[in-house]
Write a protein that holds these residues in place. Sequence first.
Motif, PDB file in Angstrom:
ATOM      1  N   GLY A  65       0.788  -1.429  -0.406  1.00 47.23           N
ATOM      2  CA  GLY A  65      -0.252   0.173  -0.159  1.00 47.23           C
ATOM      3  C   GLY A  65       0.815   1.073   0.209  1.00 47.23           C
ATOM      4  N   GLY A  66       0.798   2.350   1.091  1.00 48.96           N
ATOM      5  CA  GLY A  66       1.326   3.881   1.482  1.00 48.96           C
ATOM      6  C   GLY A  66       2.764   3.402   0.695  1.00 48.96           C
ATOM      7  N   LEU A  67       2.951   2.422   1.689  1.00 47.50           N
ATOM      8  CA  LEU A  67       4.763   2.155   2.019  1.00 47.50           C
ATOM      9  C   LEU A  67       5.201   2.415   0.809  1.00 47.50           C
ATOM     10  N   GLY A  68       4.924   1.360   0.205  1.00 47.17           N
ATOM     11  CA  GLY A  68       5.598   0.400  -1.385  1.00 47.17           C
ATOM     12  C   GLY A  68       5.183   1.877  -2.754  1.00 47.17           C
ATOM     13  N   LYS A 126      -7.857   1.872  -0.448  1.00 41.06           N
ATOM     14  CA  LYS A 126      -6.580   2.216  -0.159  1.00 41.06           C
ATOM     15  C   LYS A 126      -6.362   0.458   1.232  1.00 41.06           C
ATOM     16  N   ARG A 127      -5.402   0.245   1.738  1.00 45.14           N
ATOM     17  CA  ARG A 127      -5.061  -1.268   2.156  1.00 45.14           C
ATOM     18  C   ARG A 127      -6.411  -1.165   3.288  1.00 45.14           C
ATOM     19  N   PHE A 128      -6.891  -2.594   2.982  1.00 41.78           N
ATOM     20  CA  PHE A 128      -8.142  -2.112   4.636  1.00 41.78           C
ATOM     21  C   PHE A 128      -7.261  -3.297   5.917  1.00 41.78           C
ATOM     22  N   THR A 132       6.763  15.264   5.857  1.00 41.95           N
ATOM     23  CA  THR A 132       4.865  14.516   5.760  1.00 41.95           C
ATOM     24  C   THR A 132       5.869  14.021   4.400  1.00 41.95           C
ATOM     25  N   ASN A 133       4.862  13.455   3.861  1.00 42.64           N
ATOM     26  CA  ASN A 133       5.266  12.396   2.251  1.00 42.64           C
ATOM     27  C   ASN A 133       4.774  13.110   1.207  1.00 42.64           C
ATOM     28  N   GLY A 134       4.363  12.839   0.354  1.00 41.03           N
ATOM     29  CA  GLY A 134       4.582  13.557  -0.479  1.00 41.03           C
ATOM     30  C   GLY A 134       4.288  12.250  -2.233  1.00 41.03           C
ATOM     31  N   ALA A 152      -0.559   6.943  10.123  1.00 37.89           N
ATOM     32  CA  ALA A 152       0.713   7.631  10.046  1.00 37.89           C
ATOM     33  C   ALA A 152       0.516   9.429   9.468  1.00 37.89           C
ATOM     34  N   SER A 153       0.848   9.605   7.578  1.00 40.36           N
ATOM     35  CA  SER A 153      -0.071   9.952   7.252  1.00 40.36           C
ATOM     36  C   SER A 153      -1.158   9.944   6.083  1.00 40.36           C
ATOM     37  N   GLY A 154      -1.197   8.759   5.561  1.00 42.80           N
ATOM     38  CA  GLY A 154      -1.982   8.738   4.058  1.00 42.80           C
ATOM     39  C   GLY A 154      -1.528   9.798   3.247  1.00 42.80           C
ATOM     40  N   THR A 155      -1.373   8.880   2.073  1.00 47.35           N
ATOM     41  CA  THR A 155      -0.635   9.118   1.043  1.00 47.35           C
ATOM     42  C   THR A 155      -2.076   9.382  -0.032  1.00 47.35           C
ATOM     43  N   SER A 156      -3.227   8.661   0.412  1.00 48.19           N
ATOM     44  CA  SER A 156      -4.305   8.951  -0.579  1.00 48.19           C
ATOM     45  C   SER A 156      -4.911  10.173  -0.428  1.00 48.19           C
TER      46      SER A 156
HETATM   47  C1  H2P Z   1       2.104   3.120   5.362  1.00 46.39           C
HETATM   48  C2  H2P Z   1       1.368   4.300   7.002  1.00 46.39           C
HETATM   49  C3  H2P Z   1       0.317   5.183   5.813  1.00 46.39           C
HETATM   50  C4  H2P Z   1       1.818   6.030   5.378  1.00 46.39           C
HETATM   51  C5  H2P Z   1       2.266   5.433   4.794  1.00 46.39           C
HETATM   52  C6  H2P Z   1       3.794   5.730   4.103  1.00 46.39           C
HETATM   53  C7  H2P Z   1       2.512   2.246   5.762  1.00 46.39           C
HETATM   54  O1  H2P Z   1       0.755   2.823   4.804  1.00 46.39           O
HETATM   55  O2  H2P Z   1       0.374   3.268   7.028  1.00 46.39           O
HETATM   56  O3  H2P Z   1      -0.137   6.069   7.211  1.00 46.39           O
HETATM   57  O4  H2P Z   1       1.348   7.165   4.480  1.00 46.39           O
HETATM   58  O5  H2P Z   1       2.758   3.487   5.707  1.00 46.39           O
HETATM   59  O6  H2P Z   1       4.624   6.754   5.118  1.00 46.39           O
HETATM   60  P1  H2P Z   1      -0.422   1.848   3.985  1.00 46.39           P
HETATM   61  O7  H2P Z   1      -0.998   1.991   5.582  1.00 46.39           O
HETATM   62  O8  H2P Z   1      -0.687   2.270   3.080  1.00 46.39           O
HETATM   63  O9  H2P Z   1       0.548   0.819   4.314  1.00 46.39           O
END
Ligand code: H2P
Length: 808
Positions: free
Chosen positions: A118-121, A547-549, A462-464, A652-656
């Motif tokens: 999800g967001g991390l990758g 987003k990931r569930f 902060t993410n981008g 933590a942040s969210g990117t969607s």
């Molecule tokens: C995680 C966090 C998100 C963050 C993302 C990138 C692990 O992603 O939960 O809040 O934006 O890293 O830093 P995710 O839940 O989408 O798998």
Amino acid sequence: MEKIYENKEQFIEQYRQHVRALSGKEFEDTSDIDRFTALANMVAGDARVIAAKTDERNRTEGKKRVYYFSIEFLIGRLLDNYLLNLGIRDLVADAIADMGGDLDEIERQEPDPALGNGGLGRLAACFLDSMAHEGIAGYGNGMRYRYGLFKQEIVDGRQVEVADEWLSKGYPWEVKRPDKAVRIGFGGHVVSRQEGDRTFYSVEGTDDVLAVPYDIPIVGYGGETVNKLRCWSAEPIDDHFDLDAFNAGDYTGADRDRANAEAISAILYPNDAGEHGRLLRLKQEYLFVAAGIRTLLDTFEREHGKAWNELPRYVAIHTNDTHPAMCGPELMRILMDEEGLTWDDAWEIVTNTVSYTNHTILPEALEKWPISTFSTLLPRVYQIIDEINRRWRESFDMSKPESAERLRATAVLWDGEVRMANLSVICSHSVNGVAKIHSDILKASTLKDFAAMRPEMFNNKTNGISHRRFFAEANPTYAKLVTEAIGDGWLDDARELEKLTAFEGDPAFLERVGASKLANKQRLADYVKRECGLTIDPNTVFDVQVKRFHAYKRQLLNIMKVMDLYNRRLADPNFKIQPTTFIFSGKAASSYTFAKEVIRLINGVAEVINNDPRVNDVIKVCFIPNFRVSNAQLIYPAAEISEQISTAGKEASGTSNMKLMMNGALTLGTMDGANIEIVDLAGRENEAIFGLTTPEVDALRASGQYFAWDVVNSDRARLGRIIDQLLDGTFAGLSGNFESIHHELMFNNDYDLVLKDFHSYVDAWESLTATYPDAQDWNRRALHNTAMSGWFSSDRTIREYRDEIWHA
Ligand code: H2P
């Protein structure tokens, strides 16, 4: 920007040659997959030519190299992105149309590898794009999973996981580099040897595999810089094939070594619920770390010789989350065991080179490994970790009253486990969170003892998001409008989007913003029709949560709102609902039962509502299967409401949230993660904020005074009804009732405070959608969100990493 092709004619000639060379056919006689393979091959070739120049430039300028270690890179399809970044997208589209082909169709042939959760990758992939754009010598170091995560199918409402064969038609972007393979040893035992007053250690009797790299070019916008992403695959060492076994008919046994080695890079582990303690995962982590460190040291040595104390000056190693936490110990191992440095010298180098990003405060996501597993698999690395831990303990003055607790919280080895987050912090010179609130929480609670001891190493980044991929490329109609209004400088510098504020009072412009949104909704509706057979109406509000569930992300809260609207409309046909399509997409980890049950509930509710003529003119529910980068690029541009409804303090942040904001959706969210920065930038009046804040959540939990039953009993009519419906068959048609969700809410006392936030959430949704009919004002807010979203470009994030952490 230097043009790769002078004109269409030149492109056509070269493309025809490529097609012929690869397929032995004329362009007109080829399939779209042949056309894709040839085009991607050609672009990859062009990219590698620029890569060679980039490398030459980096060398002569003595540039610092940044290695971004991440066990996930969710890169998405590359062709369209690279054509855009090379400045030839329009030329190529035109040329292919002249040839009688269709670039869009060709691009759809590209596999979309699921090499992330999800967001991390996805963040890691956006960072590669931005590092190349900013001219940083930045390299991704990751894993090449043969099957990636999994392909999600929905059967009777349930998520079913199937292997994702993304490599089956070949992957033209990658080049295998057998000459750069690295031997990786597992197991064995440590032996020591004395040389003067020094003891040297090595490991004997290991079980070895070969880590083989595959390089993918990373093309920066502007075409000046091409970096690379190196992904490691595991193979058996050498003559592994047992001919005797084969001849005796034992075909599986004959190739056993290959199967065992390849298992290491077969799949990507889901990032939650119950996957810890898996030996293969630990092998993956060591494999990509050890191989990556080995090659970066080889490069350094080629350029600077064995001046190891210069390493921090020329190399930055960034560890994305705890999965690459062994970077520190592995670098120690090589510097001491192979290069003969003392502990102190090696430690100085390591801690000035390595930095760490934390992505979550969820305790279950902070990796821990049983010491017994770890020390058996990696005896020497473990020995070094043990020594790191010993020295760490020794640094405490135990006469101070706070020391005992601090040591308990910060030790690497504790309770029979290796704590990877603590290891990451201790081996680094910088620790950052990914949004302001998250970095604050790290300092105030998750890593508070480290922060008290070493406040200077903590910072926020902060993410981008890549605005080129998720806006320019994903949303061509809107992007065109923006470029007409403010020029195309925003592609290079997203801050220029702010110039759009000048158009917020221009009704004709706002109407065109609305028209582009409608076109994007139609495009998504066509996709949904094709993929799921469901008809959705582009004239309804598109309300999106993708987003990931996960329980804390509260997709459950969203679907409970839909159930509530349904119930109220049935009870009172005059109850007014702004016609809305609720769109969900995302995967749940295969072992995460609760999250999978929420997916089943959404589909159960969809089945009932979408087939009930009493409501389906005002509510539709749509679950889009197999969320991935490519369909995300269709979903974000079509969204009008962005659901960002996590329990405050947890995301933590969210990117969607950023991607949706940039595409003109209004945020319906809690004050969590980067939603807070969204509100700061765009103004609270342009979003819809609801629910408990982080301090309120903390206070409520600490009080011990939250009782789910009381909340439900205080609203039998609406909440009570929804809770009953989880069990009474109302939505059970596809595959049964939802006992475990009921149990979680009522008997586990609703840990994520879904019931608590329910009313303020539904109220916020109703107030927000009540403003929808004033299209001009809605479009104004949408435009304002886009205008203020430039700060969220990952170019900005990467510049901050560059200036404040990597000093590159
Ligand atoms: C995680 C966090 C998100 C963050 C993302 C990138 C692990 O992603 O939960 O809040 O934006 O890293 O830093 P995710 O839940 O989408 O798998």
